[in-house]
Design a protein around this motif. Sequence first.
Motif, short mmCIF file in Angstrom:
data_model
loop_
_atom_site.label_atom_id
_atom_site.label_comp_id
_atom_site.label_asym_id
_atom_site.label_seq_id
_atom_site.Cartn_x
_atom_site.Cartn_y
_atom_site.Cartn_z
N VAL A 1 30.73 -6.98 90.93
CA VAL A 1 30.10 -5.65 90.87
C VAL A 1 28.92 -5.77 89.92
O VAL A 1 29.09 -6.05 88.74
N SER B 1 25.37 -4.46 87.95
CA SER B 1 24.97 -3.25 87.23
C SER B 1 26.18 -2.34 87.08
O SER B 1 26.15 -1.14 87.35
N ALA B 2 27.26 -2.94 86.62
CA ALA B 2 28.57 -2.30 86.64
C ALA B 2 28.67 -1.10 85.71
O ALA B 2 28.12 -1.10 84.61
N THR B 3 29.37 -0.10 86.18
CA THR B 3 29.78 1.04 85.37
C THR B 3 31.30 1.16 85.51
O THR B 3 31.90 0.57 86.41
N SER C 1 31.95 2.45 89.05
CA SER C 1 31.73 1.52 90.16
C SER C 1 32.79 0.42 90.19
O SER C 1 33.20 -0.02 91.26
N ALA D 1 35.95 1.95 91.61
CA ALA D 1 35.83 2.10 93.06
C ALA D 1 36.05 0.77 93.77
O ALA D 1 36.71 0.71 94.82
N ALA D 2 35.51 -0.29 93.21
CA ALA D 2 35.70 -1.61 93.80
C ALA D 2 37.16 -2.04 93.73
O ALA D 2 37.69 -2.65 94.66
#
Length: 576
Positions: free
Chosen positions: A165, A167-169, A172, A175-176
């Motif tokens: 993932v 530019s991970a947050t 995000s 969600a992955a």
Amino acid sequence: MTVIIPPPTMPGRGQNAPAGRRRPRRTPKGRQVDPPALEEVRALLVDRSRRRDLLIEHLHLIQDKYGHLSAAHLAALAEEMKLALTEVYEVATFYAHFDVVKEGETPPPALTVRVCDSLSCAMAGAEKLFVELPKKLGKDVRVVRAPCMGACDRAPVCAVGHVQVHSATTASVAAAAKAGAHAHAYKTPADFAAYRKNGGYKLLEVCLESKRTREDIIATVSDAGLRGLGGAGFPTGRKWSLVRAEQAPRMMAVNADEGEPGTFKDRYYLEQDPHRFLEGMLIAAWVVEAEAIYIYLRDEYPEIRLMLEAELAKIEEAGLARHTKLHFRRGAGAYICGEESAMIESIEGKRGLPRHRPPYVAQVGLFGRPTLEQNVETLFWIRDIVEKGAAWATSQGRHERKGFRSFSVSGRVKKPGVKLAPAGVTARELIDEFCGGMLLGHAFKGYLPGGASGGILPASMADVPLDFGTLEQYGCFVGSHAVVILSDKDDMKAVALNLMRFFEDESCGQCTPCRVGTEKAVKLMAKGPWDEALLTELSSAMRDASICGLGQAASNPLTSVFKYFREELTKPLQAW
């Protein structure tokens, strides 16, 4: 009268057994093989070879299927491969991507999220992710730290199982994790048919039909000044000649295990135009008459692995590899395997421990045979150089340097990424001309010219040409051309500590100066205040006595802080 007293009954000895003799053991010594586990291992291996060099590949099969390596499966694998259990254990426990579960231990959760905490990701907020993700994902997901994943231009990066993932947050990554953790087949921008339609593999076919000579190809590559672009910079044509001078049979090993923090150019070229690299690889194998090619790809690139496996099959089907045999090897999470001899040990199914030299890999390499070792980008340029001529390559360059270089640029710039620039370009020119300038609100303070081990230079030295041989006088080197840009928001002591922690974690442990030296340096640097005399002495010991480049160069960032950022030594350590 003489009274005979019988000897006491010993444990394991029957009442009727003769004195001094033990009853035979009911089972052999050591861990016993569990029949169901043996059947499960056999079901995974099916008709695959049980050769010793395939041990790591078979460990991957078990890890992928069950999410960990149980004691029962390891014992079964040892039995099936006719290996001592200790041989299997020492390999399984060496690599970071294998989860060995001892008997009685609880297996890890089905899903693991790895948070990259190497420099570029640390600067982009990885530490915050590491704190927040366990709360968000819950106890059913394991969150662990991980070293560089080769996506520094998309920091911060997390790996959810086998899926990265970028530019991970926290959102995000969550969600992955919910979507699943299996890599999907990578869709190449230019597939095999399209590449051939545009002239691909014509040069290789010309070589295979003996319409070009090996000496001609070597001369062109030498005249172009092509050097090994994995970090060492050894002249490519000369390396080919040295390998050809050795007695056949010869081998070839391709290093696609870029693990240096800040480096991701090989990944870029594999994603953008894989067949240009593969054609260069096959031409190089033809030049040195290598009977087999082993491609070693880091495990952090699962989609590229699936793509390469598919494309290599097409190449073989088309008869373009009739002069050699193609093999694929999957790394398992070990930065040290980027060192050529450690990579060869890993290809052979062993721990990735660097070899003592001499003899060199060109003399005694894979399976004891002379071996040509090349990295991905070096091979990527073979076709262009031979087709366009040496003059095409040497016509480029700046500041009295010739050629072109691929720079992996990350950190505090607006447009990070792989930048194809003239050899000898400066850091300031890279920032201003190729990266759109510094990030808003950040002032240029310093930079890593050559990845984690290449040292740190201040912004006042940003006009030094970046190329082989230009930085050594400053205690640095360009290496794999991984440039990380630092700003006034970054504490140089924190930068050096982050890099030293990386080396501590990635040390193979074979030699004491590196194994103990990196650990001791981390403790001294983290505790503070920095004792310059002690740390300098420790650095010298690591540099002089370590077996390979990891330990020899690990202290370069540390000594760079003493040399160029002395004003920060008295300040408290500031983390990101």
